[in-house]
Design a protein around this motif. Structure first.
Motif, PDB file in Angstrom:
ATOM      1  N   THR A 137       0.847  -1.146  -0.127  1.00 48.72           N
ATOM      2  CA  THR A 137       0.029  -0.010   0.148  1.00 48.72           C
ATOM      3  C   THR A 137       0.749   0.976  -0.023  1.00 48.72           C
ATOM      4  O   THR A 137       1.630   1.471   0.488  1.00 48.72           O
ATOM      5  CB  THR A 137      -0.927   0.188   0.785  1.00 48.72           C
ATOM      6  N   GLY A 138       0.679   2.562  -0.245  1.00 49.69           N
ATOM      7  CA  GLY A 138       1.406   3.645  -0.334  1.00 49.69           C
ATOM      8  C   GLY A 138       1.283   4.334   0.479  1.00 49.69           C
ATOM      9  O   GLY A 138       2.082   5.268   0.479  1.00 49.69           O
ATOM     10  N   PHE A 142      -5.034   8.848   6.879  1.00 47.21           N
ATOM     11  CA  PHE A 142      -6.015   9.636   7.638  1.00 47.21           C
ATOM     12  C   PHE A 142      -7.499   9.167   7.579  1.00 47.21           C
ATOM     13  O   PHE A 142      -7.615   9.525   6.366  1.00 47.21           O
ATOM     14  CB  PHE A 142      -5.375  10.732   8.329  1.00 47.21           C
ATOM     15  N   MET A 143      -7.917   8.154   8.499  1.00 53.32           N
ATOM     16  CA  MET A 143      -9.263   8.167   8.966  1.00 53.32           C
ATOM     17  C   MET A 143      -9.881   7.939   9.773  1.00 53.32           C
ATOM     18  O   MET A 143      -9.141   7.407  10.467  1.00 53.32           O
ATOM     19  CB  MET A 143      -9.533   6.602   7.500  1.00 53.32           C
ATOM     20  N   TRP A 144     -11.254   8.408  10.060  1.00 48.48           N
ATOM     21  CA  TRP A 144     -11.700   8.270  10.991  1.00 48.48           C
ATOM     22  C   TRP A 144     -13.360   7.623  10.314  1.00 48.48           C
ATOM     23  O   TRP A 144     -13.407   8.068  10.242  1.00 48.48           O
ATOM     24  CB  TRP A 144     -11.705   9.679  12.077  1.00 48.48           C
ATOM     25  N   GLU A 145     -13.776   7.632  11.947  1.00 50.20           N
ATOM     26  CA  GLU A 145     -15.477   6.689  11.958  1.00 50.20           C
ATOM     27  C   GLU A 145     -16.161   7.177  12.847  1.00 50.20           C
ATOM     28  O   GLU A 145     -15.474   7.642  14.074  1.00 50.20           O
ATOM     29  CB  GLU A 145     -15.067   4.854  12.070  1.00 50.20           C
ATOM     30  N   THR A 330       2.779   7.559   6.910  1.00 55.62           N
ATOM     31  CA  THR A 330       2.915   7.269   7.846  1.00 55.62           C
ATOM     32  C   THR A 330       1.846   7.778   8.756  1.00 55.62           C
ATOM     33  O   THR A 330       1.666   6.517   9.448  1.00 55.62           O
ATOM     34  CB  THR A 330       4.352   7.656   7.976  1.00 55.62           C
ATOM     35  N   GLY A 331       1.061   8.737   8.055  1.00 49.28           N
ATOM     36  CA  GLY A 331      -0.446   9.021   9.335  1.00 49.28           C
ATOM     37  C   GLY A 331      -0.108   9.507  10.944  1.00 49.28           C
ATOM     38  O   GLY A 331      -0.658   9.127  11.611  1.00 49.28           O
ATOM     39  N   ASN A 332       0.975   9.995  10.476  1.00 49.19           N
ATOM     40  CA  ASN A 332       1.669  10.635  11.731  1.00 49.19           C
ATOM     41  C   ASN A 332       1.120  11.750  12.175  1.00 49.19           C
ATOM     42  O   ASN A 332       0.711  13.140  11.468  1.00 49.19           O
ATOM     43  CB  ASN A 332       2.983  10.924  11.293  1.00 49.19           C
ATOM     44  N   ASP A 333      -0.242  11.595  12.906  1.00 48.90           N
ATOM     45  CA  ASP A 333      -0.741  12.505  13.806  1.00 48.90           C
ATOM     46  C   ASP A 333       0.301  14.042  14.314  1.00 48.90           C
ATOM     47  O   ASP A 333      -0.698  14.703  14.391  1.00 48.90           O
ATOM     48  CB  ASP A 333      -1.362  11.785  14.520  1.00 48.90           C
TER      49      ASP A 333
END
Length: 406
Positions: A137-138, A142-145, A330-333
């Motif tokens: 995967t690339g 960032f994803m929230w539900e 990296t989805g680094n919050d």
């Protein structure tokens, strides 16, 4: 953190400018198609891009995929792939006697991974399992539900500029989107080339009173801008017709393009194209008028200050573009929050770019959650809109919702 980093962060927030406000620097090239690195030769018709979707001559493309066309209707295609009969749901287009179809739908159904090479403007169809890289995967992104009363809203943080290294997205994105009833975006970028939008850009972003950029910025700022344009092979007065906020975005776009990141590969446009192919509604949380008007309403002082910051740091902007790309992958919050907080150094900029817009978007999302119709919404807006004290996540939590990071 230096102020100028806000310039490139704004490209992860405001989709409209990058796609439609930046003046064209060159005529667009044609679009090509390759199947497992072999170019498809089209003798009747050629691939075209219409409202963000690449359409290709159907019969020639199927032949290149070793698939045979069985029959067509106005909204479906029946083909034989590897001895199996498949039916594709897609609206067909007839142009000069040639039947066209969306390349992504055709490629997916035939068992190929569909990619976009922005440097050569080529659609790449790669056999699934044919290369080890297709299994990777690339990035995390960032994803929230959020759920309420039978409704589900997925909140996706976009990079409005990207490249093929961002794809394929991790399965959670694709699975959530596959079940969505609606796609929500800041603005529908597939309409960026529409005549109405282009007229709006010109009316807001260019001077209408006979003056030019030189009359509105300091001589030093104007001179330094000319030096940069000359180094890029342009005339030093190439952007004279445009206001500082358009010039600033143009310079940032030149840098992002130089390192291979473009709006044509952005996460939001990726899902807009898929929504068009799936025929699900694309709803806009904002509008071209509101986004362009926001920049146009910046004070004269703020417009020149931001432009000057971009000019003074032009040589190092590409490093920051790459850092932001890595942050997304990296989805680094933590890094995202740090970058978002750079907006707070200027009250006017922060209020317009984040605070006011976040409130408006959170209110619309609140409305989606309250319909009680058991629907799923897939919302894709700039990543920097989500975190922080004024972010969409906090605003929804303040309304009583539980927001989970996915």
């Amino acid at each position: 953190m230096k102020q100028w980093k806000r310039v490139l962060l704004s490209l992860t927030i405001s989709a409209g400018l990058l796609a439609s406000a930046v003046p064209a620097m060159a005529a667009p090239q044609g679009t090509a198609v390759k199947v497992d690195n072999q170019a498809v030769k089209y003798t009747a018709g050629a691939p075209i891009v219409e409202k963000g979707t690449t359409l290709v001559p159907l019969r020639t493309t199927l032949d290149a995929l070793d698939a045979k066309l069985a029959s067509t209707t106005d909204d479906s295609i029946t083909a034989i792939v590897n001895g199996k009969t498949i039916t594709l749901k897609s609206k067909l287009v007839r142009i000069n006697g040639v039947t066209y179809a969306p390349i992504r739908i055709v490629g997916d159904a035939a068992g190929y991974e569909v990619r976009w090479d922005k440097a050569t403007r080529t659609v790449l169809l790669v056999s699934k399992g044919g290369a080890t890289e297709t299994a990777q995967t690339g990035g995390r992104g960032f994803m929230w539900e959020v759920q309420n009363n039978g409704n589900t809203v997925y909140l996706v943080g976009s990079m409005h500029i990207a490249d093929k290294s961002f794809y394929p997205l991790r399965p959670e994105f694709e699975e959530a989107f596959a079940e969505a009833d609606y796609l929500g975006v800041e603005i529908d970028l597939s309409k960026a080339a529409d005549e109405e939008q282009q007229k709006l850009v010109l009316s807001l972003g260019s001077y209408q009173d006979g003056t030019t950029l030189k009359d509105h910025v300091s001589s030093e700022t104007y001179s330094k801008l000319g030096d940069i344009l000359k180094k890029k092979g342009l005339e030093p007065n190439a952007l004279d017709a445009f206001k500082p906020w358009v010039v600033e975005t143009t310079l940032a776009s030149l840098k992002s393009t130089a390192v291979g990141l473009e709006a044509s590969s952005g996460v939001d446009l990726y899902f807009i194209q898929k929504a068009i192919e799936r025929k699900i509604p694309v709803i806009e949380l904002e509008s071209y008028q509101s986004q362009l008007g926001m920049f146009n309403d910046f004070s004269k002082e703020l417009q020149e200050k931001t432009l000057r910051s971009t000019i003074d740091n032009f040589d190092v902007l590409d490093n920051t573009v790459n850092q932001m790309a890595e942050m997304w992958k990296t989805g680094n919050d933590k890094q995202l929050l740090e970058l978002t907080n750079t907006f707070s150094t200027d009250e006017e900029y922060n209020k317009a770019m984040l605070v006011d817009r976040n409130i408006g978007m959170a209110d619309k999302i609140d409305g989606y959650l309250k319909t009680g119709k058991g629907e799923e919404y897939f919302i894709v807006v700039g990543a920097a809109h989500y975190l922080g004290d004024h972010g969409i996540v906090k605003l929804l939590e303040d309304k009583g919702y539980k927001v989970e990071r996915k």
